[in-house]
Design a protein around this motif. Structure first.
Motif, PDB file in Angstrom:
ATOM      1  N   GLN A 109     103.957  49.173  31.098  1.00 15.83           N
ATOM      2  CA  GLN A 109     102.705  49.773  30.620  1.00 15.83           C
ATOM      3  C   GLN A 109     101.690  48.697  30.248  1.00 15.83           C
ATOM      4  O   GLN A 109     100.519  48.759  30.667  1.00 15.83           O
ATOM      5  CB  GLN A 109     102.988  50.660  29.406  1.00 15.83           C
ATOM      6  N   HIS A 110     102.130  47.706  29.479  1.00 16.53           N
ATOM      7  CA  HIS A 110     101.221  46.653  29.018  1.00 16.53           C
ATOM      8  C   HIS A 110     100.675  45.834  30.182  1.00 16.53           C
ATOM      9  O   HIS A 110      99.468  45.557  30.258  1.00 16.53           O
ATOM     10  CB  HIS A 110     101.952  45.735  28.040  1.00 16.53           C
ATOM     11  N   ILE A 111     101.573  45.424  31.080  1.00 22.33           N
ATOM     12  CA  ILE A 111     101.160  44.542  32.174  1.00 22.33           C
ATOM     13  C   ILE A 111     100.285  45.287  33.176  1.00 22.33           C
ATOM     14  O   ILE A 111      99.297  44.739  33.684  1.00 22.33           O
ATOM     15  CB  ILE A 111     102.390  43.906  32.841  1.00 22.33           C
ATOM     16  N   THR A 112     100.625  46.533  33.451  1.00 21.53           N
ATOM     17  CA  THR A 112      99.805  47.315  34.388  1.00 21.53           C
ATOM     18  C   THR A 112      98.394  47.492  33.839  1.00 21.53           C
ATOM     19  O   THR A 112      97.401  47.344  34.576  1.00 21.53           O
ATOM     20  CB  THR A 112     100.452  48.683  34.657  1.00 21.53           C
ATOM     21  N   ARG A 113      98.301  47.788  32.553  1.00 21.78           N
ATOM     22  CA  ARG A 113      96.977  47.936  31.931  1.00 21.78           C
ATOM     23  C   ARG A 113      96.197  46.624  31.979  1.00 21.78           C
ATOM     24  O   ARG A 113      95.003  46.595  32.294  1.00 21.78           O
ATOM     25  CB  ARG A 113      97.147  48.404  30.481  1.00 21.78           C
ATOM     26  N   ASP A 114      96.884  45.524  31.704  1.00 18.77           N
ATOM     27  CA  ASP A 114      96.221  44.223  31.683  1.00 18.77           C
ATOM     28  C   ASP A 114      95.755  43.810  33.073  1.00 18.77           C
ATOM     29  O   ASP A 114      94.630  43.335  33.249  1.00 18.77           O
ATOM     30  CB  ASP A 114      97.182  43.170  31.113  1.00 18.77           C
ATOM     31  N   ILE A 115      96.599  44.011  34.064  1.00 22.08           N
ATOM     32  CA  ILE A 115      96.266  43.553  35.418  1.00 22.08           C
ATOM     33  C   ILE A 115      95.136  44.394  36.013  1.00 22.08           C
ATOM     34  O   ILE A 115      94.267  43.887  36.729  1.00 22.08           O
ATOM     35  CB  ILE A 115      97.513  43.571  36.322  1.00 22.08           C
ATOM     36  N   ALA A 116      95.145  45.693  35.708  1.00 25.03           N
ATOM     37  CA  ALA A 116      94.101  46.567  36.255  1.00 25.03           C
ATOM     38  C   ALA A 116      92.747  46.312  35.608  1.00 25.03           C
ATOM     39  O   ALA A 116      91.706  46.407  36.263  1.00 25.03           O
ATOM     40  CB  ALA A 116      94.506  48.027  36.080  1.00 25.03           C
ATOM     41  N   SER A 117      92.746  45.960  34.330  1.00 28.25           N
ATOM     42  CA  SER A 117      91.484  45.726  33.623  1.00 28.25           C
ATOM     43  C   SER A 117      90.994  44.293  33.763  1.00 28.25           C
ATOM     44  O   SER A 117      89.818  44.002  33.516  1.00 28.25           O
ATOM     45  CB  SER A 117      91.657  46.046  32.132  1.00 28.25           C
TER      46      SER A 117
ATOM     47  N   ILE B 209     101.688  45.169  46.137  1.00 29.37           N
ATOM     48  CA  ILE B 209     100.491  45.991  45.906  1.00 29.37           C
ATOM     49  C   ILE B 209      99.432  45.181  45.184  1.00 29.37           C
ATOM     50  O   ILE B 209      98.261  45.127  45.584  1.00 29.37           O
ATOM     51  CB  ILE B 209     100.851  47.253  45.111  1.00 29.37           C
ATOM     52  N   TRP B 210      99.825  44.507  44.104  1.00 28.81           N
ATOM     53  CA  TRP B 210      98.869  43.730  43.330  1.00 28.81           C
ATOM     54  C   TRP B 210      98.410  42.491  44.074  1.00 28.81           C
ATOM     55  O   TRP B 210      97.257  42.074  43.951  1.00 28.81           O
ATOM     56  CB  TRP B 210      99.483  43.346  41.979  1.00 28.81           C
ATOM     57  N   GLY B 211      99.296  41.897  44.861  1.00 27.92           N
ATOM     58  CA  GLY B 211      98.898  40.749  45.662  1.00 27.92           C
ATOM     59  C   GLY B 211      97.853  41.125  46.703  1.00 27.92           C
ATOM     60  O   GLY B 211      96.862  40.413  46.899  1.00 27.92           O
ATOM     61  N   ALA B 212      98.067  42.252  47.363  1.00 30.13           N
ATOM     62  CA  ALA B 212      97.106  42.714  48.374  1.00 30.13           C
ATOM     63  C   ALA B 212      95.750  43.042  47.762  1.00 30.13           C
ATOM     64  O   ALA B 212      94.716  42.984  48.443  1.00 30.13           O
ATOM     65  CB  ALA B 212      97.664  43.935  49.104  1.00 30.13           C
ATOM     66  N   ASN B 213      95.742  43.369  46.468  1.00 29.86           N
ATOM     67  CA  ASN B 213      94.484  43.659  45.763  1.00 29.86           C
ATOM     68  C   ASN B 213      93.830  42.405  45.190  1.00 29.86           C
ATOM     69  O   ASN B 213      92.823  42.505  44.474  1.00 29.86           O
ATOM     70  CB  ASN B 213      94.742  44.647  44.619  1.00 29.86           C
ATOM     71  N   ASP B 214      94.399  41.235  45.461  1.00 27.80           N
ATOM     72  CA  ASP B 214      93.878  39.959  44.943  1.00 27.80           C
ATOM     73  C   ASP B 214      93.907  39.914  43.416  1.00 27.80           C
ATOM     74  O   ASP B 214      93.046  39.305  42.782  1.00 27.80           O
ATOM     75  CB  ASP B 214      92.439  39.701  45.435  1.00 27.80           C
ATOM     76  N   TRP B 215      94.928  40.538  42.833  1.00 23.66           N
ATOM     77  CA  TRP B 215      95.099  40.482  41.382  1.00 23.66           C
ATOM     78  C   TRP B 215      96.036  39.364  40.945  1.00 23.66           C
ATOM     79  O   TRP B 215      96.163  39.096  39.752  1.00 23.66           O
ATOM     80  CB  TRP B 215      95.653  41.809  40.871  1.00 23.66           C
ATOM     81  N   LEU B 216      96.713  38.730  41.907  1.00 17.03           N
ATOM     82  CA  LEU B 216      97.676  37.681  41.612  1.00 17.03           C
ATOM     83  C   LEU B 216      97.316  36.404  42.356  1.00 17.03           C
ATOM     84  O   LEU B 216      96.749  36.453  43.459  1.00 17.03           O
ATOM     85  CB  LEU B 216      99.092  38.116  42.026  1.00 17.03           C
ATOM     86  N   VAL B 217      97.665  35.270  41.771  1.00 13.69           N
ATOM     87  CA  VAL B 217      97.438  33.977  42.420  1.00 13.69           C
ATOM     88  C   VAL B 217      98.538  33.753  43.466  1.00 13.69           C
ATOM     89  O   VAL B 217      99.730  33.875  43.146  1.00 13.69           O
ATOM     90  CB  VAL B 217      97.474  32.833  41.380  1.00 13.69           C
ATOM     91  N   PRO B 218      98.201  33.444  44.702  1.00  9.44           N
ATOM     92  CA  PRO B 218      99.237  33.162  45.706  1.00  9.44           C
ATOM     93  C   PRO B 218     100.089  31.969  45.299  1.00  9.44           C
ATOM     94  O   PRO B 218      99.589  30.996  44.726  1.00  9.44           O
ATOM     95  CB  PRO B 218      98.431  32.853  46.978  1.00  9.44           C
ATOM     96  N   MET B 219     101.379  32.054  45.582  1.00 11.42           N
ATOM     97  CA  MET B 219     102.300  30.970  45.249  1.00 11.42           C
ATOM     98  C   MET B 219     102.317  29.949  46.387  1.00 11.42           C
ATOM     99  O   MET B 219     103.236  29.916  47.209  1.00 11.42           O
ATOM    100  CB  MET B 219     103.697  31.547  44.992  1.00 11.42           C
TER     101      MET B 219
END
Length: 440
Positions: free
Chosen positions: A70-78, A95-105
């Protein structure tokens, strides 16, 4: 520092961060992780990272699985930037990687040996050909059982148990007057708790979440049969109030010697065989997760992994920590402090090529075989349109599966019938699939 403006953060999207040695000044990394045993070990050993990286201080937020999500989903979406390193899995990462919400490794040091990682784990943590999280540990599911109790009852575990066999075994072992329950299984509501487990049971009985037209199938005969079997098994041969028990609760019951068998994550192997934690460490044995109509999808595939949100203000330092905590160096540190059987499992080929590990970790061979059998692209008896074994890799799954989880827990508690729970679940899932355009 957490003061960079949101506009500057946007400039970091897609940026590849290096992990070369860097001087850090008063950098505080906030790490969100789950309260599983391996992560608690990581927290305990993290002072070694801080000592090797002066200027970096680690701030931990360790939460139960449902709350963490819950916490991480809220944080990543906002994009609020509360966390610098997050613990996520094979569902969220692509899903989050495809949305450019994460830094590629990317640009990892050669010593990390990325080619040593299991292909199935790398693929599950990737999107569009890029890796977006580094696996901390990987797992399938297996049957963990008290061999002494099976022997006493005259029950011999087959090479591939079925759920019908496990029910028969539970009926012979169940001895609540002496504090032993035949079967311990997940019942706590949550898409990563009871839904993940029950989905593998439904798969084994020939069920699936959706047909090839994305019509929900969770009120099908296969699901009704599977969930009735599950409820009946736990009602007759499980511990009291099984709807309150998730992974950690069942682990405690197993380690206290109160379970005849427990079907759950292979990562539990190192804990149930650790004499410092388990009262029955020398009595444990292991077998594949039960099948029934089919073996397809009867054992899941998952990895808990470390990722860096693009909203982090300290990406370089965060990447450095994620790399360290998932490295061979870290595994060696675990082995030195807790024994080689305790190294994070299910991520590296080299772990299973180590003769000492295979000899000392009695669960290792079963773990390897279960992970090799797991095929997220072909997880059900009948053809389906999705990737995933115990989950469906579409954005809305987490939201509607949590609602399904509540219905399943209510059925286990006796507040509703299985048929009513699955009918309500099917209708709410279909409504969401229509809203998202999967169904016309």
């Amino acid at each position: 520092m957490k003061a960079i403006t949101r506009g500057l953060r946007a400039g970091f999207i897609g940026l590849a961060c290096t992990v070369a040695a860097t001087s850090y000044a008063e950098t505080v990394l906030t790490i969100g992780t789950v309260n599983n045993g391996d992560m608690l070990r990581m927290q305990g050993l993290a002072s070694a990272f801080e000592q090797a990286n002066p200027g970096i201080t680690l701030e931990w937020k360790v939460l139960d699985e449902n709350t963490l999500r819950q916490h991480i989903t809220r944080d990543i979406a906002s994009g609020s930037g509360e966390y610098d390193v997050i613990t996520i899995g094979m569902y969220e990462t692509p899903i989050w990687g495809a949305n450019d919400w994460l830094v590629p490794m990317e640009n990892l040091p050669a010593s990390y040996d990325i080619d040593d990682l299991f292909d199935s784990v790398k693929n599950g943590l990737s999107a569009n050909g890029k890796l977006y999280a580094l696996p901390f540990y990987g797992e399938s599911s297996m049957t963990m059982y008290r061999k002494d109790l099976f022997d006493k009852a005259g029950v011999t575990m087959p090479a591939q148990p079925t759920w019908e066999f496990m029910r028969e075994a539970a009926s012979k072992i169940h001895d609540p007057a002496n504090g032993v329950y035949g079967a311990c299984l997940r019942g706590k509501a949550g898409w990563g708790e009871n839904v993940a487990f029950i989905t593998t049971v439904a798969n084994a009985f020939g069920g699936q979440w959706f047909d090839t037209s994305w019509e929900p199938q969770i009120a099908s005969d296969a699901w009704v049969t599977a969930v009735n079997f599950y409820v009946d098994l736990l009602t007759n041969y499980g511990p009291p109030e099984p709807f309150k028990n998730g992974f950690n609760e069942n682990l405690s019951l197993m380690n206290e010697g109160k379970c005849g068998f427990w079907v759950d994550a292979t990562v539990a192997g190192s804990f149930v065989t650790d004499p410092s934690q388990s009262q029955v460490a020398d009595k444990m044995a292991f077998a594949p997760a039960p099948s029934q109509v089919t073996e397809k999808g009867s054992g899941w595939l998952w990895a808990w992994a470390l990722a860096v949100p693009v909203s982090s203000d300290d990406k370089d330092a965060a990447m450095k920590f994620a790399t360290w905590a998932t490295s061979k160096e870290y595994s060696a540190l675990v082995a030195e402090n807790f024994g080689i059987a305790a190294v994070p499992p299910g991520t590296r080929n080299s772990t299973y090529e180590n003769a000492q590990y295979m000899a000392e970790a009695s669960f290792a061979q079963t773990t390897l075989e279960q992970m090799n059998k797991a095929t997220p692209e072909d997880s059900t008896l009948e053809e389906n349109p999705y990737t995933g074994i115990q989950f469906v890799t579409i954005p809305k799954f987490q939201a509607f599966a949590n609602k399904v989880a509540e219905q399943l827990a209510a059925a286990l508690e006796g507040k509703t019938t299985v048929e009513q729970a699955l009918d309500r679940s099917s209708r709410l899932v279909r409504r969401e699939m229509v809203r998202d355009g999967y169904i016309k």
